[in-house]
Design a protein around this motif. Structure first.
Motif, PDB file in Angstrom:
ATOM      1  N   SER A  57       0.823  -1.213   0.000  1.00 30.44           N
ATOM      2  CA  SER A  57       0.000   0.000   0.000  1.00 30.44           C
ATOM      3  C   SER A  57       0.850   1.253   0.000  1.00 30.44           C
ATOM      4  CB  SER A  57      -0.930   0.002   1.219  1.00 30.44           C
ATOM      5  OG  SER A  57      -0.176   0.090   2.434  1.00 30.44           O
ATOM      6  N   SER A  58       2.025   1.180   0.611  1.00 31.23           N
ATOM      7  CA  SER A  58       2.899   2.352   0.707  1.00 31.23           C
ATOM      8  C   SER A  58       3.415   2.812  -0.644  1.00 31.23           C
ATOM      9  CB  SER A  58       4.070   2.056   1.651  1.00 31.23           C
ATOM     10  OG  SER A  58       4.626   0.792   1.393  1.00 31.23           O
ATOM     11  N   ASN A  59       3.343   1.937  -1.651  1.00 34.46           N
ATOM     12  CA  ASN A  59       3.767   2.344  -2.990  1.00 34.46           C
ATOM     13  C   ASN A  59       2.654   3.000  -3.788  1.00 34.46           C
ATOM     14  OD1 ASN A  59       6.576   1.838  -3.329  1.00 34.46           O
ATOM     15  ND2 ASN A  59       6.161  -0.362  -3.313  1.00 34.46           N
ATOM     16  N   LEU A  60       1.475   3.156  -3.187  1.00 37.83           N
ATOM     17  CA  LEU A  60       0.391   3.836  -3.877  1.00 37.83           C
ATOM     18  C   LEU A  60       0.541   5.353  -3.825  1.00 37.83           C
ATOM     19  CD1 LEU A  60      -2.649   1.684  -2.665  1.00 37.83           C
ATOM     20  CD2 LEU A  60      -1.578   1.652  -4.939  1.00 37.83           C
ATOM     21  N   ILE A  61       1.469   5.831  -2.996  1.00 35.72           N
ATOM     22  CA  ILE A  61       1.709   7.269  -2.915  1.00 35.72           C
ATOM     23  C   ILE A  61       3.155   7.562  -3.309  1.00 35.72           C
ATOM     24  CG2 ILE A  61      -0.025   7.579  -1.123  1.00 35.72           C
ATOM     25  CD1 ILE A  61       2.263   7.847   0.908  1.00 35.72           C
ATOM     26  N   GLN A  62       3.400   8.791  -3.691  1.00 43.31           N
ATOM     27  CA  GLN A  62       4.735   9.185  -4.130  1.00 43.31           C
ATOM     28  C   GLN A  62       5.720   9.122  -2.969  1.00 43.31           C
ATOM     29  OE1 GLN A  62       4.856  12.991  -6.028  1.00 43.31           O
ATOM     30  NE2 GLN A  62       6.927  12.747  -6.805  1.00 43.31           N
ATOM     31  N   SER A  63       6.883   8.538  -3.213  1.00 43.87           N
ATOM     32  CA  SER A  63       7.965   8.428  -2.231  1.00 43.87           C
ATOM     33  C   SER A  63       7.539   7.639  -0.991  1.00 43.87           C
ATOM     34  CB  SER A  63       8.461   9.824  -1.813  1.00 43.87           C
ATOM     35  OG  SER A  63       8.899  10.564  -2.936  1.00 43.87           O
ATOM     36  N   GLY A  64       6.630   6.681  -1.197  1.00 45.43           N
ATOM     37  CA  GLY A  64       6.171   5.888  -0.069  1.00 45.43           C
ATOM     38  C   GLY A  64       7.197   4.902   0.437  1.00 45.43           C
ATOM     39  N   THR A  65       8.080   4.446  -0.462  1.00 43.63           N
ATOM     40  CA  THR A  65       9.118   3.480  -0.076  1.00 43.63           C
ATOM     41  C   THR A  65      10.492   3.819  -0.641  1.00 43.63           C
ATOM     42  OG1 THR A  65       8.744   2.043  -2.000  1.00 43.63           O
ATOM     43  CG2 THR A  65       7.393   1.634  -0.035  1.00 43.63           C
ATOM     44  N   GLY A  66      10.530   4.702  -1.612  1.00 38.88           N
ATOM     45  CA  GLY A  66      11.798   4.979  -2.288  1.00 38.88           C
ATOM     46  C   GLY A  66      12.091   4.006  -3.400  1.00 38.88           C
ATOM     47  N   VAL A  67      11.213   3.007  -3.611  1.00 40.03           N
ATOM     48  CA  VAL A  67      11.439   1.995  -4.644  1.00 40.03           C
ATOM     49  C   VAL A  67      10.934   2.467  -5.998  1.00 40.03           C
ATOM     50  CG1 VAL A  67      10.765  -0.316  -5.415  1.00 40.03           C
ATOM     51  CG2 VAL A  67      11.457   0.063  -3.048  1.00 40.03           C
ATOM     52  N   MET A  68       9.763   3.105  -6.008  1.00 46.50           N
ATOM     53  CA  MET A  68       9.192   3.573  -7.266  1.00 46.50           C
ATOM     54  C   MET A  68       9.590   5.026  -7.496  1.00 46.50           C
ATOM     55  SD  MET A  68       5.391   1.895  -7.332  1.00 46.50           S
ATOM     56  CE  MET A  68       5.215   2.320  -9.074  1.00 46.50           C
ATOM     57  N   ASP A  69      10.185   5.304  -8.654  1.00 46.71           N
ATOM     58  CA  ASP A  69      10.616   6.665  -8.946  1.00 46.71           C
ATOM     59  C   ASP A  69       9.588   7.436  -9.759  1.00 46.71           C
ATOM     60  OD1 ASP A  69      10.844   5.398 -11.367  1.00 46.71           O
ATOM     61  OD2 ASP A  69      13.009   5.704 -11.593  1.00 46.71           O
ATOM     62  N   SER A  70       8.416   6.830  -9.946  1.00 52.21           N
ATOM     63  CA  SER A  70       7.356   7.489 -10.710  1.00 52.21           C
ATOM     64  C   SER A  70       6.757   8.640  -9.910  1.00 52.21           C
ATOM     65  CB  SER A  70       6.259   6.480 -11.067  1.00 52.21           C
ATOM     66  OG  SER A  70       5.145   7.139 -11.624  1.00 52.21           O
ATOM     67  N   GLU A  71       6.413   9.723 -10.613  1.00 48.89           N
ATOM     68  CA  GLU A  71       5.743  10.837  -9.965  1.00 48.89           C
ATOM     69  C   GLU A  71       4.267  10.528  -9.725  1.00 48.89           C
ATOM     70  OE1 GLU A  71       6.334  14.399 -12.140  1.00 48.89           O
ATOM     71  OE2 GLU A  71       8.517  14.465 -11.806  1.00 48.89           O
ATOM     72  N   GLU A  72       3.743   9.519 -10.420  1.00 46.07           N
ATOM     73  CA  GLU A  72       2.352   9.114 -10.256  1.00 46.07           C
ATOM     74  C   GLU A  72       2.288   7.599 -10.055  1.00 46.07           C
ATOM     75  OE1 GLU A  72       0.293  10.557 -13.688  1.00 46.07           O
ATOM     76  OE2 GLU A  72       0.241  12.620 -12.945  1.00 46.07           O
TER      77      GLU A  72
END
Length: 333
Positions: A275-290
């Motif tokens: 769930s933490s990857n559903l928001i920006q910078s939630g984990t640092g893993v996803m570099d997407s802005e959306e």
């Protein structure tokens, strides 16, 4: 396309606090801003027909409002809540979190028992809800923890991560299909019928998976890591290890895994995310802005692909447990 085969689709969501996965484990003041994305995400799942299982940890459970829109959707039986145990966020706290003790499977059983009971108490007191599905924090499970789960009323577990290992635990050698874990070796099939294991979907773009895994592990040895052999095979598409997770895997690669799994006539796809990857910078893993838009688009693409080839039935973890229990020919033996 005629002669479609039946397929069960499961989506599980580790519902937890956000933090930078490349940094230290949080020890207090847990941020759960990502919980605000859950109502929208659940509505998205409902439009596709998906019935998710949200594995909720202690910090998220404490942060959820029982009267929130999301909990109203839970109460309408659109999804399921499971229990998820993060040692660093779940009292009682026994020691400073480290990489080793962040994996539930490495904790003394007495600690797991106390933490699990504290988590279950929050579910009972705050939501009047008794979860039947469980996933350890950071994967991996033992026979002792499995027995503990059964004693607390759990009937399905999803802590096995096929083809994965690190220096702290291993799931190598586990079945990739649902299976009844042996009481002596939870990565093997056994005789007990109390808890069904539901591994997430992991595999390769080549068959057979066992041979592909052997090659992948060999090329991942310290000496061959220097020449980046696995990276070369990945970029050449000769051999790709693929995780059925829209937060780390593209639509095309997940579809490739679906097709690879389909050649084995496996009756289930089990996708997972945090769930933490559903928001920006939630984990640092996803570099997407959306990240929300990217994750939901990837899920939608996979579902549309699967529906072209299969009669897809969407189930929660507990529903899938009942389904496979009554259709034992689909359970690994």
């Amino acid at each position: 396309m005629t002669n479609k085969t039946d397929l069960v689709f499961i989506l599980s969501v580790d519902t937890e606090e956000e933090w930078d996965w490349n940094g230290p484990f949080p020890e207090k003041d847990f941020s759960v801003e990502n919980l605000h994305a859950l109502p929208q995400f659940q509505q998205f799942c409902m439009r596709l027909g998906i019935r998710p299982c949200y594995f909720v940890d202690y910090a998220a459970a404490k942060g959820l409002d029982p009267s929130s829109e999301f909990m109203q959707l839970v109460q309408k039986n659109t999804c399921e809540l499971g229990a998820h145990l993060h040692p660093w966020a779940n009292p009682p706290i026994f020691e400073k979190p480290t990489e080793e003790n962040s994996h539930v499977v490495n904790l003394p059983l007495t600690q797991v028992e106390q933490k699990l009971d504290a988590l279950m108490q929050v579910f009972a007191e705050k939501f009047e809800y008794r979860p039947r599905a469980f996933r350890t924090g950071r994967w991996g499970i033992s026979a002792e923890i499995m027995d503990l789960l059964w004693s607390r009323g759990f009937t399905v577990d999803s802590s096995v991560y096929p083809f994965y290992e690190n220096e702290y635990f291993s799931c190598q050698g586990s079945p990739t299909l649902p299976y009844w874990p042996a009481t002596s070796d939870v990565l093997s099939c056994g005789e007990q019928r109390n808890i069904l294991e539901m591994p997430v979907t992991v595999g390769f773009n080549r068959q057979p998976f066992e041979l592909a895994n052997k090659i992948n592990r060999t090329l991942d040895s310290p000496n061959l890591q220097k020449v980046k052999a696995n990276a070369i095979l990945w970029h050449s598409k000769l051999l790709r290890k693929i995780y059925m997770s829209p937060e780390v895997t593209s639509s095309s690669n997940m579809i490739s895994l679906c097709d690879s799994v389909d050649t084995q006539k496996q009756p289930i796809i089990h996708m997972y995310l945090h769930s933490s990857n559903l928001i920006q910078s939630g984990t640092g893993v996803m570099d997407s802005e959306e990240p929300y838009a990217l994750i939901t688009r990837r899920i939608k693409n996979v579902i549309e692909h699967l529906k072209k080839q299969h009669n897809v039935t969407f189930m929660t973890l507990s529903e899938a447990k009942v389904h496979f229990q009554t259709n034992p020919r689909f359970i690994a033996a």
